[in-house]
Design a protein around this motif. Structure first.
Motif, PDB file in Angstrom:
ATOM      1  N   GLY A 158       0.910  -1.229  -0.002  1.00  0.00           N
ATOM      2  CA  GLY A 158      -0.025   0.042  -0.004  1.00  0.00           C
ATOM      3  C   GLY A 158       0.877   1.314  -0.025  1.00  0.00           C
ATOM      4  N   GLN A 159       1.913   1.271   0.784  1.00  0.00           N
ATOM      5  CA  GLN A 159       2.789   2.454   0.783  1.00  0.00           C
ATOM      6  C   GLN A 159       3.693   2.540  -0.585  1.00  0.00           C
ATOM      7  N   GLN A 160       3.899   1.447  -1.234  1.00  0.00           N
ATOM      8  CA  GLN A 160       4.572   1.726  -2.460  1.00  0.00           C
ATOM      9  C   GLN A 160       3.438   2.156  -3.468  1.00  0.00           C
ATOM     10  N   GLN A 161       2.364   1.658  -3.231  1.00  0.00           N
ATOM     11  CA  GLN A 161       1.117   2.293  -4.335  1.00  0.00           C
ATOM     12  C   GLN A 161       0.972   3.908  -4.194  1.00  0.00           C
ATOM     13  N   ARG A 162       1.124   4.449  -2.951  1.00  0.00           N
ATOM     14  CA  ARG A 162       0.956   5.858  -2.617  1.00  0.00           C
ATOM     15  C   ARG A 162       2.318   6.463  -3.125  1.00  0.00           C
ATOM     16  N   ILE A 163       3.452   5.925  -2.791  1.00  0.00           N
ATOM     17  CA  ILE A 163       4.584   6.583  -3.489  1.00  0.00           C
ATOM     18  C   ILE A 163       4.502   6.562  -5.092  1.00  0.00           C
ATOM     19  N   GLU A 187      -4.252  -0.723 -13.847  1.00  0.00           N
ATOM     20  CA  GLU A 187      -4.598  -1.757 -12.564  1.00  0.00           C
ATOM     21  C   GLU A 187      -3.629  -1.524 -11.544  1.00  0.00           C
ATOM     22  N   PRO A 188      -3.708  -0.252 -10.901  1.00  0.00           N
ATOM     23  CA  PRO A 188      -3.019   0.018  -9.975  1.00  0.00           C
ATOM     24  C   PRO A 188      -3.011  -0.728  -8.390  1.00  0.00           C
ATOM     25  N   LEU A 189      -4.275  -1.093  -8.195  1.00  0.00           N
ATOM     26  CA  LEU A 189      -4.840  -1.940  -7.032  1.00  0.00           C
ATOM     27  C   LEU A 189      -4.704  -3.017  -7.150  1.00  0.00           C
ATOM     28  N   GLY A 190      -4.272  -3.687  -8.172  1.00  0.00           N
ATOM     29  CA  GLY A 190      -4.612  -5.305  -8.607  1.00  0.00           C
ATOM     30  C   GLY A 190      -3.681  -6.111  -7.470  1.00  0.00           C
ATOM     31  N   ALA A 191      -2.560  -5.594  -6.849  1.00  0.00           N
ATOM     32  CA  ALA A 191      -1.837  -6.335  -6.089  1.00  0.00           C
ATOM     33  C   ALA A 191      -2.085  -6.165  -4.560  1.00  0.00           C
ATOM     34  N   LEU A 192      -3.133  -5.390  -4.329  1.00  0.00           N
ATOM     35  CA  LEU A 192      -3.486  -5.034  -2.900  1.00  0.00           C
ATOM     36  C   LEU A 192      -4.576  -6.121  -2.306  1.00  0.00           C
ATOM     37  N   ASP A 193      -4.588  -6.194  -1.048  1.00  0.00           N
ATOM     38  CA  ASP A 193      -5.700  -7.009  -0.391  1.00  0.00           C
ATOM     39  C   ASP A 193      -6.917  -6.129  -0.429  1.00  0.00           C
ATOM     40  N   LYS A 194      -8.140  -6.906  -0.254  1.00  0.00           N
ATOM     41  CA  LYS A 194      -9.195  -6.021  -0.364  1.00  0.00           C
ATOM     42  C   LYS A 194      -9.557  -4.934   0.303  1.00  0.00           C
ATOM     43  N   GLN A 195      -9.156  -4.990   1.722  1.00  0.00           N
ATOM     44  CA  GLN A 195      -9.654  -3.774   2.557  1.00  0.00           C
ATOM     45  C   GLN A 195      -8.715  -2.692   2.128  1.00  0.00           C
ATOM     46  N   LEU A 196      -7.513  -2.906   1.793  1.00  0.00           N
ATOM     47  CA  LEU A 196      -6.462  -1.782   1.373  1.00  0.00           C
ATOM     48  C   LEU A 196      -7.095  -1.113   0.084  1.00  0.00           C
ATOM     49  N   ARG A 197      -7.448  -2.092  -0.864  1.00  0.00           N
ATOM     50  CA  ARG A 197      -7.735  -1.867  -2.306  1.00  0.00           C
ATOM     51  C   ARG A 197      -9.024  -0.782  -2.078  1.00  0.00           C
ATOM     52  N   HIS A 232      -9.765   1.059   0.441  1.00  0.00           N
ATOM     53  CA  HIS A 232      -9.281   2.450   1.052  1.00  0.00           C
ATOM     54  C   HIS A 232      -8.650   3.105  -0.039  1.00  0.00           C
ATOM     55  N   MET A 233      -7.680   2.420  -0.805  1.00  0.00           N
ATOM     56  CA  MET A 233      -6.804   3.526  -1.822  1.00  0.00           C
ATOM     57  C   MET A 233      -7.749   3.854  -2.966  1.00  0.00           C
ATOM     58  N   GLN A 234      -9.199   3.206  -3.265  1.00  0.00           N
ATOM     59  CA  GLN A 234     -10.092   3.819  -4.318  1.00  0.00           C
ATOM     60  C   GLN A 234     -10.375   4.949  -3.751  1.00  0.00           C
ATOM     61  N   PHE A 235     -10.831   5.389  -2.507  1.00  0.00           N
ATOM     62  CA  PHE A 235     -11.262   6.281  -2.209  1.00  0.00           C
ATOM     63  C   PHE A 235     -10.318   7.533  -2.253  1.00  0.00           C
ATOM     64  N   GLU A 236      -8.849   6.972  -1.813  1.00  0.00           N
ATOM     65  CA  GLU A 236      -7.977   7.987  -1.539  1.00  0.00           C
ATOM     66  C   GLU A 236      -7.841   8.488  -3.202  1.00  0.00           C
ATOM     67  N   ILE A 237      -7.788   7.711  -4.187  1.00  0.00           N
ATOM     68  CA  ILE A 237      -7.423   8.229  -5.510  1.00  0.00           C
ATOM     69  C   ILE A 237      -8.679   8.995  -5.867  1.00  0.00           C
ATOM     70  N   LYS A 238      -9.910   8.680  -5.767  1.00  0.00           N
ATOM     71  CA  LYS A 238     -11.090   9.411  -5.898  1.00  0.00           C
ATOM     72  C   LYS A 238     -10.850  10.801  -5.536  1.00  0.00           C
ATOM     73  N   HIS A 239     -10.327  10.992  -4.356  1.00  0.00           N
ATOM     74  CA  HIS A 239     -10.356  12.216  -3.597  1.00  0.00           C
ATOM     75  C   HIS A 239      -9.269  13.224  -4.281  1.00  0.00           C
ATOM     76  N   LEU A 240      -8.004  12.415  -4.457  1.00  0.00           N
ATOM     77  CA  LEU A 240      -6.932  13.163  -5.085  1.00  0.00           C
ATOM     78  C   LEU A 240      -7.443  13.868  -6.491  1.00  0.00           C
ATOM     79  N   HIS A 241      -8.053  12.904  -7.289  1.00  0.00           N
ATOM     80  CA  HIS A 241      -8.649  13.306  -8.455  1.00  0.00           C
ATOM     81  C   HIS A 241      -9.612  14.475  -8.262  1.00  0.00           C
ATOM     82  N   GLU A 242     -10.519  14.553  -7.336  1.00  0.00           N
ATOM     83  CA  GLU A 242     -11.239  15.711  -7.274  1.00  0.00           C
ATOM     84  C   GLU A 242     -10.433  16.797  -6.796  1.00  0.00           C
ATOM     85  N   ARG A 243      -9.726  16.537  -5.853  1.00  0.00           N
ATOM     86  CA  ARG A 243      -8.837  17.834  -5.371  1.00  0.00           C
ATOM     87  C   ARG A 243      -8.100  18.220  -6.463  1.00  0.00           C
TER      88      ARG A 243
END
Lengths: 366, 422
Positions: free
Chosen positions: A145-150, A167-177, A179-190
Motif C-alpha cells: 500500500g505504501q509503495q502504491q502511494r509513492i 490496474e494500480p490496485l490489483g496487487a493489494l488486499d481487499k480492504q486496502l484496495r 481504502h485506496m480507491q477512495f484516496e485516488i478518487k479524492h486526489l482526483h477531485e482535489r
C-alpha cells in the motif's frame, strides 16, 4: 454517447485500430473522447484491448491506424517522454535502486528543475499521500500500500494534466484496495486532473469513475456513467459482465414503444423493457438483477406478470439472503433479499411466484 | 542493555510442556533431519577435500619447501647450523672441507643435479659449477679452500655461499623472492636487471590482458544478454542455443578455428586483401601474438559474461523502463539511470567470473599466443615441465593470492551477497 462527438475533448481516440501481428485486430475502430477533469475507467476482461488502448495513449504502443489527440494535438508521433502523461503501473515500477525521495525527484530532474524547487515539489507530493516520513526509505522497505502511494505521488509530482493508471490496485488486499480507491478518487477531485484508469474489477470501476468504457473483443461495448451501466446495460455482454445477472431466453411476443412482452422458452409470459430488440418474434435474452426480483405480490405494480418458481437453496450471507430458484426450467435463477427483521423466511422446496418491474427486466440481444 | 538481556534470560527459562528446556527439545527435534542433510553432502565434502583442498594445500607447501640441497649435503647443513653468522665473503677452511666432502658424496649418490638445481633458483648458472665440483671432489686434498678455488674460482662467490646457507633449510620463502624477480647477488637479495624481470611483468601483462578481455566481453555480452532477456520465448531460446553452442564444442576446435580465421594466410586476411583494404605484403598479424590471445579468449569466455547478465536482466520488469519514459526521461537517460544500475550485480558477477577465468587461462594463449601473448599460467606450466615445482607453486600461489585479494576487494566494494551467477 454524446460525449464521443464532443469537440473540446481533452483526450480523443479517432478510428483507432491496433494489430500486433497484421492478422488480427486487438483494438477495432475505437472512438472515445475524454473530457478535461474526467475520471474514465476502461473496464473489460483480459485480452479485451483496454490495456493496449492505455499503452497507445502513453506512447508505448503505436496505433496501427487512426489518430490519438491530447489537448487538441495529435500525439501519434510524439515519444512517450514528451507526452507529459503521468502513469501508475500495476507493479508500481518504483526504481529499486533509488530512495523514495530520489524516485520522486527523478521526473523533475530529467526536466532540468533546480534542487530547491525539486525538494519543494517532492515534499508537497509526499505530503499529499501522507508519506513524507518515508522519504529516505527504499521501495523494498515499504508495504504494498505504501509503495502504491509513492507510485501515485511520483506520477503526480510533475503536475501532469493526464494520469494513466494500469490496474494500480490489483496487487493489494481487499480492504486496502477499497481504502485506496477512495484516496485516488479524492486526489482526483482535489487536483482536477484527468484520469484514465484501467481495471478488470467492475466494483472498482463503478465506485471510482465518472464514466466507464466497457471493453470486449477490441470494441467499446458501452460507455456510460456507473449507474447507467449497471441499471441500463445496452447489450447482454455488459449486463453479464457488470454485476450479477439472471438471464431468461425467449422471443418477443408483443412490442409497443418502451414495453415488451416476452414469451419464455417454457411458455410463460413476462414483462420487459426492449433495449436492442427490433421486432416481434425476435429472439431475446431478458436480463434481471437479482436484487430487483420480487416475490411479494403487494410489491408488484398492477397488471405485472408473475411466474412460478421453486426455492432450491437459501444462502445466508449476513447482510443479504440469497435464494437460488428454479424459474422457467433454469436452476440458476438468483434472488437477493435484504436481511431485515421482518423478512419472510423461505425454505427449500417452497413454491412461490416471482416478478419484477418491467423497467428492471431488459430485453437484450440473445 | 537491560532490555537486550531480558529476552535472553526469558528464553533460557522457557521449557516445553513436559518440563524439558525448550532449546534442548528443539535441538533434539531437528537433530535427525540435520544428520540426514549432512549425510547427503558428505560425498561432496570428501570430493572437495580430496581434489581441491589437499592439492592446493600441497601446492602451497611445495612453494615453501625444497630439500634438493638440504638432503644431499648433510655436512654443509651441519656446518651452516653451527655457524649461522659466518662471513660469506670469506668462508673458513672447515666450511670448504664440509663442502668438498658433500660434493664427493653427491658424486657417489648421484644427487649433484638436485642440489645444483636448488641453488640455481637463487643463483643462476650454478648447475654446471656443482657438476664440475662434484667430479673433482674425490681427488682434492687439504687445504680444501685453495684446492676448490683452483677447480673454479666461482666457488668463492659470496652469493653462492649465501645461496647454500639458505638452501640448507628445507623450508624457505626464497621461491617467492625469485617469483618477484629478485635474485641473490654477492650483496644479498636484489632486484634483477631490466631484462631479467619477467615474472612481475608477466603478472602485470596477465592482469592487463584479462582486464581487456573482461571489458570486451562486457561490451559484446550486454546487448546480447538484453536481447535474450527481452525477445519472445521462441526466438530467445534459439539465440540461447547460439550462445551455448561454444560450450558444446571442444575448446581445442574453437581455438584452432580462430587460427584458421586470423592467421596471415587465413580467411580474415584473404578477405581484406580481396576487398583491397590491405595489400598482399601488408597482411595483418592477428595470430600468435597478443591480439590472437585477446580475440580467442574473448570468444571462449563470452558465455560466462552473457549468462550472469541474462539472469539479472530477465527479472528486470519492462515497466521500469516504461515508468522512466513516462516520467519524462529520454531513452538514454532511462538506460543510464534506471536500467544500467539494476544490471550492476550481473555486470559485477560476469566481470569477476571472466576476469578470474582469464587470469588463470592456459590452453588458448599456449595455442595462439605466440611469443608475446603468453600469460602467467603458461609460465607456471613451463616451470612444471622443467620440474621446477617449487617455483611453479610459488607463482601459482601468488596468482591465487591476487585472485583472493580481488575477491575481497569485490566483497568490500559491491558485496558478495549481491553476486548473481545465473
Amino acid at each position: 454517447m454524446a460525449a464521443e462527438t464532443r469537440n473540446d475533448a481533452f483526450v480523443a481516440f479517432e478510428r483507432v485500430q491496433k494489430s500486433y501481428d497484421g492478422v488480427t485486430l486487438v483494438v477495432k475502430d475505437l472512438n472515445l473522447s475524454i473530457g478535461k477533469g474526467e475520471f474514465l475507467t476502461m473496464l473489460g476482461p483480459s485480452g479485451s484491448g483496454k490495456t493496449t488502448c492505455l499503452m497507445m495513449l502513453a506512447g508505448f504502443e503505436t496505433a496501427t491506424n487512426g489518430e490519438i489527440r491530447l489537448d487538441g494535438q495529435p500525439i501519434n508521433q510524439v515519444p512517450p517522454h514528451k507526452r507529459g502523461i503521468g502513469m501508475v503501473f500495476q507493479n508500481y515500477a518504483l526504481f529499486p535502486h533509488m530512495t523514495v525521495g530520489e524516485n520522486l525527484a527523478f521526473p523533475l530532474e530529467v526536466r532540468g528543475m533546480g534542487k530547491s524547487d525539486r525538494d519543494d515539489k517532492v515534499k508537497r507530493a509526499l505530503d499529499m499521500v501522507q508519506m513524507f516520513s518515508f522519504i529516505n526509505r527504499r521501495p523494498a522497505q515499504l508495504s504494498g500500500g505504501q509503495q502504491q502511494r509513492i507510485a501515485l505521488a511520483r506520477a503526480l509530482v510533475f503536475d501532469p494534466k493526464l494520469v494513466l493508471m494500469d490496474e494500480p490496485l490489483g496487487a493489494l488486499d481487499k480492504q486496502l484496495r477499497e481504502h485506496m480507491q477512495f484516496e485516488i478518487k479524492h486526489l482526483h477531485e482535489r487536483l482536477g486532473i484527468t484520469v484514465v484508469y484501467v481495471t478488470h474489477d467492475q466494483g472498482e470501476a463503478l465506485t471510482m469513475s465518472d464514466r466507464v468504457a466497457v471493453f470486449n473483443d477490441g470494441r467499446i461495448q458501452q460507455l456510460a456513467t456507473p449507474s447507467d451501466l449497471y441499471e441500463r446495460p445496452e447489450n447482454s455482454f455488459v449486463a453479464q459482465f457488470i454485476g450479477e445477472n439472471n438471464k431468461l431466453p425467449g422471443t418477443i411476443e408483443e412490442l409497443s414503444g418502451d414495453k415488451a412482452l416476452v414469451r419464455l422458452q417454457t411458455g410463460e409470459l413476462i414483462d420487459a423493457t426492449p433495449v436492442n430488440v427490433k421486432q416481434k418474434g425476435a429472439a431475446t435474452l431478458v436480463s434481471i438483477r437479482p436484487e430487483r426480483v420480487e416475490f411479494k405480490p403487494e410489491m408488484m405494480p398492477p397488471g405485472a406478470h408473475m411466474i412460478d418458481a421453486e426455492v432450491l437453496e437459501i444462502i445466508y450471507m449476513g447482510d443479504i439472503l440469497r435464494a437460488v430458484l428454479r424459474v422457467a426450467g433454469s436452476d440458476e435463477f438468483v434472488m437477493k433479499m435484504r436481511n431485515t427483521l421482518g423478512q419472510t423466511k423461505l425454505v427449500p422446496g417452497q413454491k412461490i411466484k416471482v416478478g419484477w418491474h418491467p423497467q428492471d427486466a431488459r430485453a437484450l440481444d440473445p | 542493555m537491560a532490555e537486550a538481556t531480558d529476552p535472553v534470560t526469558q528464553t533460557a527459562l522457557l521449557t516445553t510442556a513436559d518440563g524439558r528446556p525448550l532449546k534442548t527439545a528443539l535441538a533434539e527435534a531437528q537433530a535427525k533431519a540435520r544428520r540426514r542433510a549432512f549425510l547427503l553432502v558428505v560425498p561432496l565434502i570428501l570430493f572437495v577435500i580430496m581434489t581441491f583442498l589437499i592439492p592446493i594445500g600441497y601446492m602451497l607447501k611445495r612453494s615453501f619447501e625444497h630439500d634438493g640441497f638440504a638432503s644431499s649435503a648433510p655436512a654443509m647443513v651441519a656446518w651452516f647450523a653451527a655457524n649461522p653468522d659466518f662471513d660469506p665473503t670469506n668462508p673458513p677452511e672447515e666450511a670448504y672441507a664440509a663442502l668438498v666432502s658433500d660434493l664427493a658424496r653427491m658424486q657417489v649418490e648421484k644427487t649433484t643435479g638436485m642440489a645444483g638445481t636448488r641453488i640455481n633458483y637463487s643463483v643462476p648458472g650454478t648447475i654446471s659449477l656443482f657438476k664440475g665440483g662434484a667430479r673433482a671432489a674425490k681427488n682434492l686434498t687439504p687445504p680444501f679452500k685453495e684446492a676448490l678455488l683452483a677447480v673454479d674460482a666461482e666457488w668463492g662467490r659470496p652469493a653462492l655461499w649465501r645461496g647454500m646457507q639458505s638452501a640448507s633449510h628445507v623450508y624457505t620463502a626464497e621461491f617467492y623472492l625469485v617469483a618477484s624477480d629478485r635474485k641473490l647477488t654477492d650483496d644479498g637479495w636484489a632486484r634483477g636487471g631490466d631484462k631479467e624481470r619477467i615474472y612481475l611483468y608477466l603478472f602485470f601483462k596477465t592482469f592487463l590482458i584479462s582486464g581487456i578481455i573482461t571489458f570486451l566481453c562486457l561490451l559484446l555480452a550486454f546487448p546480447v544478454a538484453h536481447l535474450l532477456a527481452t525477445l519472445p520465448m521462441a526466438k530467445s531460446s534459439l539465440l540461447m542455443i547460439f550462445v551455448l553452442l561454444p560450450f558444446w564444442t571442444s575448446l581445442l576446435v574453437r581455438t584452432t578455428s580462430w587460427i584458421a580465421l586470423l592467421q596471415e594466410q587465413g580467411v580474415a586476411n584473404d578477405l581484406l586483401v580481396a576487398l583491397g583494404l590491405i595489400t598482399e605484403e601488408g597482411r595483418l598479424t592477428m595470430m600468435y601474438n597478443m591480439t590472437g590471445t585477446i580475440v580467442a579468449m574473448t570468444h571462449v569466455l563470452l558465455p560466462f559474461m552473457i549468462l550472469p547478465l541474462y539472469s539479472v536482466m530477465k527479472v528486470i520488469p519492462p515497466s521500469y523502463a516504461r515508468a522512466a519514459r513516462s516520467l519524462g526521461a529520454t531513452s538514454w537517460t532511462t538506460f543510464r539511470r534506471v536500467y544500467l544500475p539494476q544490471t550492476l550485480p550481473g555486470i559485477a558477477a560476469g566481470s569477476l567470473l571472466v576476469f578470474i577465468l582469464a587470469v588463470g587461462y592456459y590452453i588458448t594463449p599456449a595455442l595462439v599466443g605466440g611469443a608475446d601473448g603468453q600469460l602467467i599460467s603458461n609460465l607456471i606450466s613451463f616451470h612444471m615441465s622443467k620440474s621446477n615445482w617449487s617455483l611453479a607453486a610459488a607463482i601459482a600461489a601468488m596468482l591465487l593470492a591476487s585472485i583472493l585479494l580481488l575477491y575481497w576487494l569485490y566483497d568490500r566494494l559491491v558485496g558478495i551477497d549481491r553476486l548473481k551467477f545465473g
